[in-house]
Design a protein around this motif. Structure first.
Motif, PDB file in Angstrom:
ATOM      1  N   PHE A  91       0.837  -1.197   0.000  1.00  0.00           N
ATOM      2  CA  PHE A  91       0.000   0.000   0.000  1.00  0.00           C
ATOM      3  C   PHE A  91       0.875   1.252   0.000  1.00  0.00           C
ATOM      4  N   SER A  92       0.592   2.196  -0.904  1.00  0.00           N
ATOM      5  CA  SER A  92       1.282   3.479  -0.972  1.00  0.00           C
ATOM      6  C   SER A  92       2.797   3.256  -1.141  1.00  0.00           C
ATOM      7  N   LEU A  93       3.628   3.701  -0.193  1.00  0.00           N
ATOM      8  CA  LEU A  93       5.056   3.406  -0.297  1.00  0.00           C
ATOM      9  C   LEU A  93       5.273   1.901  -0.386  1.00  0.00           C
ATOM     10  N   GLY A  94       4.472   1.136   0.340  1.00  0.00           N
ATOM     11  CA  GLY A  94       4.557  -0.320   0.249  1.00  0.00           C
ATOM     12  C   GLY A  94       4.303  -0.833  -1.155  1.00  0.00           C
ATOM     13  N   GLY A  95       3.440  -0.123  -1.904  1.00  0.00           N
ATOM     14  CA  GLY A  95       3.197  -0.493  -3.285  1.00  0.00           C
ATOM     15  C   GLY A  95       4.407  -0.251  -4.167  1.00  0.00           C
ATOM     16  N   SER A 117      -0.951   3.127  -5.130  1.00  0.00           N
ATOM     17  CA  SER A 117       0.472   3.138  -5.476  1.00  0.00           C
ATOM     18  C   SER A 117       0.781   4.159  -6.567  1.00  0.00           C
ATOM     19  N   ILE A 118       2.071   4.453  -6.701  1.00  0.00           N
ATOM     20  CA  ILE A 118       2.569   5.501  -7.586  1.00  0.00           C
ATOM     21  C   ILE A 118       3.098   4.918  -8.888  1.00  0.00           C
ATOM     22  N   THR A 207      -7.090   1.508  -6.304  1.00  0.00           N
ATOM     23  CA  THR A 207      -7.013   2.777  -5.589  1.00  0.00           C
ATOM     24  C   THR A 207      -8.408   3.352  -5.434  1.00  0.00           C
ATOM     25  N   GLY A 208      -8.530   4.399  -4.636  1.00  0.00           N
ATOM     26  CA  GLY A 208      -9.795   5.076  -4.456  1.00  0.00           C
ATOM     27  C   GLY A 208     -10.045   6.073  -5.568  1.00  0.00           C
ATOM     28  N   MET A 218      -2.896   6.356 -12.245  1.00  0.00           N
ATOM     29  CA  MET A 218      -1.670   5.622 -11.934  1.00  0.00           C
ATOM     30  C   MET A 218      -1.936   4.122 -11.853  1.00  0.00           C
ATOM     31  N   SER A 219      -3.012   3.742 -11.184  1.00  0.00           N
ATOM     32  CA  SER A 219      -3.355   2.309 -11.118  1.00  0.00           C
ATOM     33  C   SER A 219      -3.665   1.772 -12.504  1.00  0.00           C
TER      34      SER A 219
END
Length: 258
Positions: A91-95, A117-118, A207-208, A218-219
């Motif tokens: 998730f996020s940085l984890g992604g 994620s980015i 993502t939301g 991005m997703s």
């Protein structure tokens, strides 16, 4: 559950059979953020979550850090637990960390899920995230956190959970400012869009619909660029989808990894 400190991270392990599921949280939180998702994941599978370096109960090695440091921490956990390959959820940085693992160490990822994620920031998005990084480094996490609730949660969620504002501020106040800034710098300056085509693991990007920092485009780009990808956009959610829509997140993860 068996908590341990391994390498630069604090690990929580749920024993089971089959391919493990490894969960990687984002900046400013800890493995606790998966609490609403865990009950709906496959009950017979081993589940491993951990606090990123500088977060939760993990050590705080001196910065600067790079995405490679987070990848090394992750691989050290897999090696210590004897895990050859796992279904990897970030998730996020984890992604971003999960993307980097799947790119550079494809043999360690059976299936990949990246949430919030980015990938492929526009020039405007780059400017915004670098401006936020600058504020974090100058003012610290607590001051910047005052704007985070509106970025992370929908007004409807905040209205239904009036304590969330104070909870976010309290959590951010407890963060080590040096570690938080070091981790956020990795998030703000890392973009692996040009390498996504190397990801061979079947990939779900979710993502939301209202996520500002990790918007739907991005997703969708991740899903369109990896070798086997699909995207899911969760309506009525912002960045904190693990809290706003844990059942829906767990549902799409379950579908993807089972």
């Amino acid at each position: 559950m068996r908590p341990e400190v391994r390498h630069n991270v604090h690990v929580r392990q749920v024993l089971g059979e089959g391919v493990p599921i490894v969960l990687i949280h984002g900046v400013s939180s800890s493995a606790d953020v998966w609490a609403g998702v865990l009950p709906a994941l496959p009950p017979d599978r081993p589940i491993v979550s951990y606090d990123l370096r500088g977060h939760g109960r993990s050590p705080h090695p001196p910065p600067p850090w790079s995405i490679d440091d987070f990848v090394a921490d992750h691989l050290a956990i897999l090696d210590a637990l004897g895990i050859k390959a796992a279904d990897t959820v970030g998730f996020s940085l984890g992604g971003l960390i999960a993307q980097a693992i799947a790119i550079e160490h494809p043999e360690r990822v059976r299936r990949l899920v990246v949430a919030g994620s980015i990938a492929g920031r526009t020039e405007e998005e780059k400017e915004r995230v670098l401006a936020r990084l600058d504020r974090i480094e100058r003012l610290g996490p607590y001051e910047v956190a005052k704007e985070s609730v509106e970025r992370w949660f929908t007004p409807e969620y905040v209205a239904a959970h009036p304590g969330v504002h104070d909870q976010v501020l309290s959590r951010m106040k407890e963060l080590d400012p040096v570690s938080y800034a070091a981790a956020y710098r990795v998030l703000a300056t890392t973009d692996l869009a040009a390498e996504l085509h190397r990801i061979s693991a079947p990939t779900l990007a979710v993502t939301g619909s209202g996520d500002v920092g990790s918007p739907p485009h991005m997703s969708e780009r991740i899903a369109a660029t990896v070798q086997q990808g699909r995207s899911v956009i969760i309506d009525g959610a912002k960045h904190s989808v693990l809290q706003e829509a844990p059942e829906r997140i767990a549902e799409v993860i379950y579908e993807h990894i089972n």
